[in-house]
Design a protein around this motif. Sequence first.
Motif, PDB file in Angstrom:
ATOM      1  N   ARG A   1       2.492   1.647  -3.437  1.00 36.11           N
ATOM      2  CA  ARG A   1       1.497   2.136  -4.395  1.00 36.11           C
ATOM      3  C   ARG A   1       1.282   3.627  -4.205  1.00 36.11           C
ATOM      4  O   ARG A   1       1.233   4.397  -5.160  1.00 36.11           O
ATOM      5  CB  ARG A   1       0.167   1.393  -4.215  1.00 36.11           C
ATOM      6  N   TYR A   2       1.149   4.054  -2.955  1.00 33.00           N
ATOM      7  CA  TYR A   2       0.941   5.460  -2.612  1.00 33.00           C
ATOM      8  C   TYR A   2       2.046   6.335  -3.223  1.00 33.00           C
ATOM      9  O   TYR A   2       1.779   7.351  -3.860  1.00 33.00           O
ATOM     10  CB  TYR A   2       0.919   5.603  -1.084  1.00 33.00           C
TER      11      TYR A   2
ATOM     12  N   HIS B   1      -1.889  11.425   2.382  1.00 36.12           N
ATOM     13  CA  HIS B   1      -1.339  11.003   3.681  1.00 36.12           C
ATOM     14  C   HIS B   1       0.028  11.634   3.959  1.00 36.12           C
ATOM     15  O   HIS B   1       0.707  11.234   4.908  1.00 36.12           O
ATOM     16  CB  HIS B   1      -1.181   9.479   3.752  1.00 36.12           C
TER      17      HIS B   1
ATOM     18  N   ASP C   1       0.316   9.837  -4.832  1.00 39.22           N
ATOM     19  CA  ASP C   1      -0.714  10.296  -3.902  1.00 39.22           C
ATOM     20  C   ASP C   1      -0.109  11.281  -2.901  1.00 39.22           C
ATOM     21  O   ASP C   1       1.092  11.248  -2.640  1.00 39.22           O
ATOM     22  CB  ASP C   1      -1.307   9.111  -3.124  1.00 39.22           C
TER      23      ASP C   1
ATOM     24  N   GLU D   1       0.828  -1.211   0.000  1.00 34.86           N
ATOM     25  CA  GLU D   1       0.000   0.000   0.000  1.00 34.86           C
ATOM     26  C   GLU D   1       0.863   1.263   0.000  1.00 34.86           C
ATOM     27  O   GLU D   1       0.583   2.213  -0.727  1.00 34.86           O
ATOM     28  CB  GLU D   1      -0.958  -0.005   1.196  1.00 34.86           C
TER      29      GLU D   1
ATOM     30  N   TYR E   1       2.527  10.715   6.976  1.00 33.67           N
ATOM     31  CA  TYR E   1       3.687   9.898   6.645  1.00 33.67           C
ATOM     32  C   TYR E   1       5.012  10.640   6.785  1.00 33.67           C
ATOM     33  O   TYR E   1       6.015  10.040   7.140  1.00 33.67           O
ATOM     34  CB  TYR E   1       3.591   9.398   5.207  1.00 33.67           C
TER      35      TYR E   1
END
Length: 164
Positions: free
Chosen positions: A92-93, A101, A98, A89, A105
């Motif tokens: 992928r982020y 987050h 993306d 995940e 993060y």
Amino acid sequence: MSPEYQEYYQQLLAVLHSHEDASGTDMERIEACFKSCLDQKPAFASHTEYYTFRYHAILFAPVNEPLELLRLRRWEEVKMQRFFEDNREFCRYIREGDTHHDAEYFRHTPGTGGNSRSSDLIHDPDLELMSPKDPLLTVMRAYELYGRYIHQQAISTLQTTPSQ
């Protein structure tokens, strides 16, 4: 500081100054600087990890045993694949760009630096300076580089190994 790093440092400063001088709100300019630093900090750390992975691969490579060398490289590929699967995940982020987050993060919060410590990370990070996902991003980027290296080395070995 070596000329190479001095040049890189000057380039980063130029990028940061261009963001500071850009139009937009203070928050937008700060976010642009922040994103530039996020791109650069893991890049330095990931290259340190990458070259350490390469060093270990050379250090522990079997000499004059091409099949054992291919087996070692396959082991390394499996290790990297396991990391990417275990952190699917997050990877992928990052790969999809993306940002929803990012604050969670990548904002440094005292006492949270070790939350995402990866067992794949060779060098001990400075927990006082890192954000929660820095270790994962560092290893992810290092493994991307190392995976290309391993692949290229495997091709070279196969091309130079006589058939049996």
